[in-house]
Design a protein around this motif. Structure first.
Motif, PDB file in Angstrom:
ATOM      1  N   THR A   1       9.996   6.880   4.645  1.00  0.00           N
ATOM      2  CA  THR A   1      10.405   6.141   3.465  1.00  0.00           C
ATOM      3  C   THR A   1       9.982   6.907   2.219  1.00  0.00           C
ATOM      4  OG1 THR A   1      10.237   4.027   2.282  1.00  0.00           O
ATOM      5  CG2 THR A   1       8.293   4.723   3.520  1.00  0.00           C
ATOM      6  N   PHE A   2      10.919   7.081   1.287  1.00  0.00           N
ATOM      7  CA  PHE A   2      10.669   7.792   0.038  1.00  0.00           C
ATOM      8  C   PHE A   2      10.500   6.785  -1.098  1.00  0.00           C
ATOM      9  CE2 PHE A   2      13.125  10.610   2.756  1.00  0.00           C
ATOM     10  CZ  PHE A   2      12.444  11.810   2.642  1.00  0.00           C
ATOM     11  N   PHE A   3       9.616   7.119  -2.030  1.00  0.00           N
ATOM     12  CA  PHE A   3       9.392   6.224  -3.173  1.00  0.00           C
ATOM     13  C   PHE A   3       8.821   7.020  -4.342  1.00  0.00           C
ATOM     14  CE2 PHE A   3       5.684   6.314  -0.505  1.00  0.00           C
ATOM     15  CZ  PHE A   3       4.599   6.297  -1.376  1.00  0.00           C
TER      16      PHE A   3
ATOM     17  N   LEU B   1       1.391   7.109  14.366  1.00  0.00           N
ATOM     18  CA  LEU B   1       0.910   7.978  13.296  1.00  0.00           C
ATOM     19  C   LEU B   1       1.161   7.316  11.950  1.00  0.00           C
ATOM     20  CD1 LEU B   1       0.042  10.781  12.023  1.00  0.00           C
ATOM     21  CD2 LEU B   1       2.495  11.349  12.111  1.00  0.00           C
ATOM     22  N   ALA B   2       0.126   7.304  11.109  1.00  0.00           N
ATOM     23  CA  ALA B   2       0.259   6.844   9.726  1.00  0.00           C
ATOM     24  C   ALA B   2      -0.424   7.871   8.834  1.00  0.00           C
ATOM     25  CB  ALA B   2      -0.369   5.461   9.552  1.00  0.00           C
ATOM     26  N   ALA B   3      -0.271   7.721   7.518  1.00  0.00           N
ATOM     27  CA  ALA B   3      -0.870   8.680   6.591  1.00  0.00           C
ATOM     28  C   ALA B   3      -0.924   8.077   5.198  1.00  0.00           C
ATOM     29  CB  ALA B   3      -0.056   9.979   6.565  1.00  0.00           C
TER      30      ALA B   3
ATOM     31  N   LEU C   1       6.118   8.359   3.042  1.00  0.00           N
ATOM     32  CA  LEU C   1       5.249   7.965   4.152  1.00  0.00           C
ATOM     33  C   LEU C   1       6.035   8.176   5.447  1.00  0.00           C
ATOM     34  CD1 LEU C   1       3.655   4.674   2.761  1.00  0.00           C
ATOM     35  CD2 LEU C   1       2.479   6.857   3.159  1.00  0.00           C
ATOM     36  N   PRO C   2       5.379   8.737   6.482  1.00  0.00           N
ATOM     37  CA  PRO C   2       6.102   9.117   7.712  1.00  0.00           C
ATOM     38  C   PRO C   2       5.655   8.392   8.971  1.00  0.00           C
ATOM     39  CG  PRO C   2       4.285  10.617   7.368  1.00  0.00           C
ATOM     40  CD  PRO C   2       4.113   9.476   6.374  1.00  0.00           C
TER      41      PRO C   2
END
Length: 200
Positions: free
Chosen positions: A127-129, A77-79, A99-100
């Motif tokens: 990951t948070f940004f 899964l990407a987004a 992004l998960p």
């Protein structure tokens, strides 16, 4: 949210008992594109001494699944980035993007109906940004955690399905402000998704 989950489970159960047929074959490859809504749980932990409240957001989702056995697929899964507003009552408002990417093993049930239910379990990396808290330096650590999902595909052609699913993610992140630890955010969201899935 509870009604949506119950509806998916009931649909999956009804589809499962309609009779035997092959859902997906070993070597099949599918690609999905859709929209997902990430909904963090209520009460997101204590940050800066107050109860954090993280808002929901929607983004485009992408999936790629390869079937290593009949009915058993490995799915990525990407987004596009999700962006969340963070409310800290009496302290201020912040925001972050994330992004998960998630790797799952899915089992697709067999039946003679156009409805094809499935379940899956996997590992999520979040990951948070682009954290924003005014002039202060806010940071949210990346997170590893388990993920689970339940969904159903409706066949619209020989190679196409419309998919509805619900995923749950175990996402906890340490939060720091100007280098100092100010707490842990417990996000643990549900992702409600609708997509078109194509088999190659």
């Amino acid at each position: 949210m509870k009604i949506t989950i119950k509806t998916l489970l009931l649909t999956s159960a009804l589809a499962f008992v309609t009779g035997p047929a092959l859902a997906q074959s070993q070597g099949d490859l599918t690609f999905g594109i859709g929209i997902g809504s990430v909904n963090p749980k209520s009460g997101n932990g204590t940050v800066a001494g107050v109860e954090a409240d993280i808002a929901s957001d929607e983004a485009i989702t992408l999936t790629l699944e390869y079937f290593i056995r009949d009915n058993i697929g490995i799915e990525l899964l990407a987004a596009t980035p999700f962006e969340h507003d963070i409310s800290l009552p009496g302290v201020g408002n912040a925001s972050t993007k994330h992004l998960p990417p998630t790797l799952s093993v899915n089992y697709h049930f067999t039946n003679a109906s156009p409805w094809k239910p499935y379940v899956g379990i996997g590992v999520n990396y979040t990951t948070f940004f682009e954290e924003d808290f005014g002039a202060a330096n806010l940071e949210l650590d990346d997170s590893f955690g388990l993920s689970a999902q339940v969904g159903v595909d409706y066949k619209v052609s020989e190679s196409g399905w419309i998919r509805a699913n619900v995923r749950w993610f175990d996402i906890d992140t340490d939060v720091s402000l100007n280098g100092a630890d100010i707490g842990e955010a417990e996000i643990d969201p549900f992702l409600f998704g609708v997509a078109y899935v194509h088999k190659f």
